[in-house]
Design a protein around this motif. Sequence first.
Motif, short mmCIF file in Angstrom:
data_model
loop_
_atom_site.label_atom_id
_atom_site.label_comp_id
_atom_site.label_asym_id
_atom_site.label_seq_id
_atom_site.Cartn_x
_atom_site.Cartn_y
_atom_site.Cartn_z
N LEU A 1 -7.28 2.30 -1.14
CA LEU A 1 -6.44 1.14 -0.88
C LEU A 1 -5.96 1.15 0.57
O LEU A 1 -5.92 0.12 1.25
CB LEU A 1 -5.24 1.13 -1.84
N PHE B 1 2.26 1.83 -3.56
CA PHE B 1 1.31 2.28 -4.57
C PHE B 1 0.65 3.62 -4.24
O PHE B 1 0.11 4.28 -5.14
CB PHE B 1 0.23 1.22 -4.78
N THR B 2 0.69 4.03 -2.97
CA THR B 2 0.02 5.28 -2.59
C THR B 2 1.00 6.41 -2.29
O THR B 2 0.62 7.58 -2.32
CB THR B 2 -0.86 5.08 -1.35
N GLY C 1 -8.72 0.05 2.89
CA GLY C 1 -8.85 -1.41 2.90
C GLY C 1 -7.80 -2.07 3.77
O GLY C 1 -8.10 -3.00 4.53
N ILE C 2 -6.56 -1.59 3.68
CA ILE C 2 -5.46 -2.15 4.48
C ILE C 2 -5.69 -1.88 5.97
O ILE C 2 -5.43 -2.73 6.82
CB ILE C 2 -4.10 -1.57 4.04
N ALA D 1 0.83 -1.21 0.00
CA ALA D 1 0.00 0.00 0.00
C ALA D 1 0.87 1.26 0.00
O ALA D 1 0.57 2.23 -0.71
CB ALA D 1 -0.93 0.00 1.21
N ASN E 1 -4.57 6.71 -4.51
CA ASN E 1 -5.38 5.55 -4.14
C ASN E 1 -5.67 5.46 -2.64
O ASN E 1 -5.35 4.47 -1.98
CB ASN E 1 -4.69 4.26 -4.58
#
Length: 295
Positions: free
Chosen positions: A109, A25-26, A112-113, A22, A106
């Motif tokens: 995301l 990607f973030t 969600g994590i 995460a 994102n």
Amino acid sequence: MSKSVKTALLANAIIAGAKGLAAFFTGSASMMAEAIHSSADCGNQVLVLVGQKQAARGKSEAHSFGQGKANFFWSFVVAVVLFSLGGLFSIYEGIHKIMHPEEIKNPLLIVGIILLAVVLEGGALKVALQESGTKLKDIFKTIEKSSSSHILVVLIEDAGALLGLFILSIGLILSVFVDPIFDGIAAFIIGILLLSLSTILFIELKKLIIGESLDRDTIKRIKNLIKEESTVLVHINSVRSMFIGSEEVLLIISMNIKDDKLGYEIEQDIKELKNKIQTMLKEHKLHVYIDVFEF
């Protein structure tokens, strides 16, 4: 091996991988801080398991009372790892992002994590609470009084992880809707949290390593039991104790006895006292030695 430690290790391994992906990607600094936090926790649980394995070796010529204090040593190493890898790196990452804030990509995301981590960390904390026989509201009392170093580590780490996730959530909301700088601020606060947790571990483990005694109330209960149950007692000279492992205690009692008692009476009295003390303190593994002096 402790079920709570194994559960925490499995949970943190999954969480560390998820947080790391995460963060990649973030671009979130606070998520990276949490990824480092969970990775450090994984290493810490491995060290605790190493300590438990060494402590389980039992007595030897070089270690007459076993190697129970190995638990304390390796847990102390955990505090060092949590301080250096967890806290200091998170503070560095936070300062870097405060000076060079970047918009988070994102954010869903991350949400969600966070939800996954809350479920796994909450489950690990529940197992640790069940193993220690304590309730969530009494967690700080347990940390202060427990001599089980693995329980100290798991309780502090799991509670700290949930606090870290709360900070991460606030930082995410503020960085998305107010200013990206709050992501760095959240990472910095997480670093401070980890330094604080490691300091608590330092303090509690230092007491155990240098030879903490049973608490005053427990010593008083032991003395009262001797006064009430012994048939040969004249005076209690001293009751000394020291933790030599997780819930393992060396207990040395010195007392004056009546000089008109026969040897077998004294021997029987001492044997019964040892059994009754062990029954009263059944949560501990006791090594009881009673020195008697005729008076």
